[in-house]
Structures are given as structure tokens and as C-alpha cells.
Design a protein around this motif. Structure first.
Motif: not given
Length: 208
Positions: A118-122, A152-166, A193-200
Motif C-alpha cells: 500500500r506504500h507509494r514507492y515500496a 487481494v480484495e483490500c489491495l484491489a481497492c487501494h490506489t497503490f495496492g491495485v498495481h500489486v494485484v495487476r 473506483k479502483f476495483g471497478k476498473i480492475l474488474l473491467e
């Protein structure tokens, strides 16, 4: 001026990077040797970090470059991963560094992978680890995200975490598991908003 001073200016750093790309590995070793004296400071500076990345790219297996990374980490690879410029060095280590340094970065991330994701850089370092899988510890990193309850659910809805799920989705060993986890919670994720884009992106539609 010494190499350390030159490395901290725009023009000086550019000239040193050009030199590294133009000469043989052994001839560039003097740059790494001189940077060792101020390695932690150089690694966390805007120009110095770029120079270290270039050394790793062209001279990653040279003993002087390895000594430079030892000095830069100074037993604290986690701080490097969380720094605005230092995280780029950590990413370069995963791409071009020695095996033991790759393991040091992975071990640092495993110390608190949920927070780092969830960290901006890490989070960028984690994405690199999950994309390249440069050592066994990176596979353990992926397993933790997949096996940890709600991760996975929590990261998918996070501005930085979603990139980890990807990154997990792009990894063939874990893609099927991640898709399954997302399908089970897509109704909740779809409200974010982040999760919705990922699902699409993966072709999942939340139930109406």
C-alpha cells in the motif's frame, strides 16, 4: 571534484552514466569504489540513484558494484524500498543485481508485505518482484498475498495496492487463484473506483 560530488549534479551524473555505458566493466569499477564512501546518501539522491541503476545495468556482476550495494543497503533494504529515489535502486537490484541482494530486497518486503503493498514507492518494488520472480522469496511474497484473508480484495481497492494485484494477475502461476478470489468479492470491489476498473480489465462484472 570526486565521483560522489560529480554524481550529485545533473550534468556530472549524465556524464558518468554515459561513461559507464561506453567503457568496459572493469574500467567503470572506480566509479562504484568511490561511491561506496557515501553509498547510502548517494542511493537516496535524485541523481545518485540513477547512477547506481546504471552501474547495476552495465556492471551488476562486478565485485565493486556488489560492494556498493552492500554499503547502500547498510542492513536496511526496507528503508530503500520506501524512499522516493531509493526504491528505484531496489527495483534495479531485482532486475540486475547479485542473487544475495535480490534476496535481501525480497526479505525486506516479506517483513511487512501488506503495508509495503500500500506504500507509494515500496509497492513499485513489489510489482517488480512479482513481475520478474528473481528469487524464491518472491514466490513466497506472491503466495502470501493470495493466501492472506481479504488481501487481494483490500489491495484491489487501494490506489497503490491495485498495481500489486495487476502484477499477480500477470503472473501465470497465480493468475487463476487471483481471478477466483476477485470473482468471489466482485460485488464489493465493483463499488470502489479502483476495483471497478480492475474488474473491467479482467472481464469480471459485479452482479446487479
Amino acid at each position: 571534484l570526486g565521483v560522489c560530488e560529480v554524481a550529485e549534479s545533473v550534468e556530472g551524473c549524465a556524464k558518468l552514466e554515459e561513461l559507464i555505458g561506453a567503457i568496459a566493466t572493469g574500467e567503470a569499477a572506480f566509479i562504484a569504489r568511490e561511491l561506496c564512501a557515501a553509498a547510502p546518501r548517494v542511493a537516496l539522491s535524485v541523481h545518485g540513484s540513477s547512477l547506481m541503476c546504471r552501474l547495476l545495468e552495465y556492471c551488476g556482476d562486478d565485485e565493486c558494484t556488489e560492494a556498493l550495494i552492500d554499503a547502500a543497503f547498510a542492513g536496511d533494504a526496507a528503508s530503500m524500498c520506501c524512499h522516493k529515489f531509493g526504491h528505484q535502486v531496489a527495483m534495479s537490484v531485482l532486475s540486475n543485481g547479485a542473487e544475495r541482494h535480490k534476496c535481501m530486497v525480497a526479505a525486506a518486503l516479506l517483513a511487512d508485505e501488506q503495508r509495503f503493498a500500500r506504500h507509494r514507492y515500496a509497492s513499485n518494488v513489489i510489482v517488480q518482484a512479482l513481475t520478474l520472480f528473481p528469487c524464491d522469496a518472491c514466490a513466497e511474497l506472491a503466495r502470501r498475498f493470495v493466501q492472506h484473508k481479504d488481501a487481494v480484495e483490500c489491495l484491489a481497492c487501494h490506489t497503490f495496492g491495485v498495481h500489486v494485484v495487476r502484477a499477480l494477475l500477470e503472473s501465470s502461476p497465480f493468475r487463476k487463484q487471483v481471478l477466483h478470489l476477485l470473482s468471489k468479492v466482485c460485488k464489493r470491489i465493483g463499488k470502489d473506483k479502483f476495483g471497478k476498473i480492475l474488474l473491467e480489465e479482467v472481464g469480471l462484472k459485479p452482479p446487479r
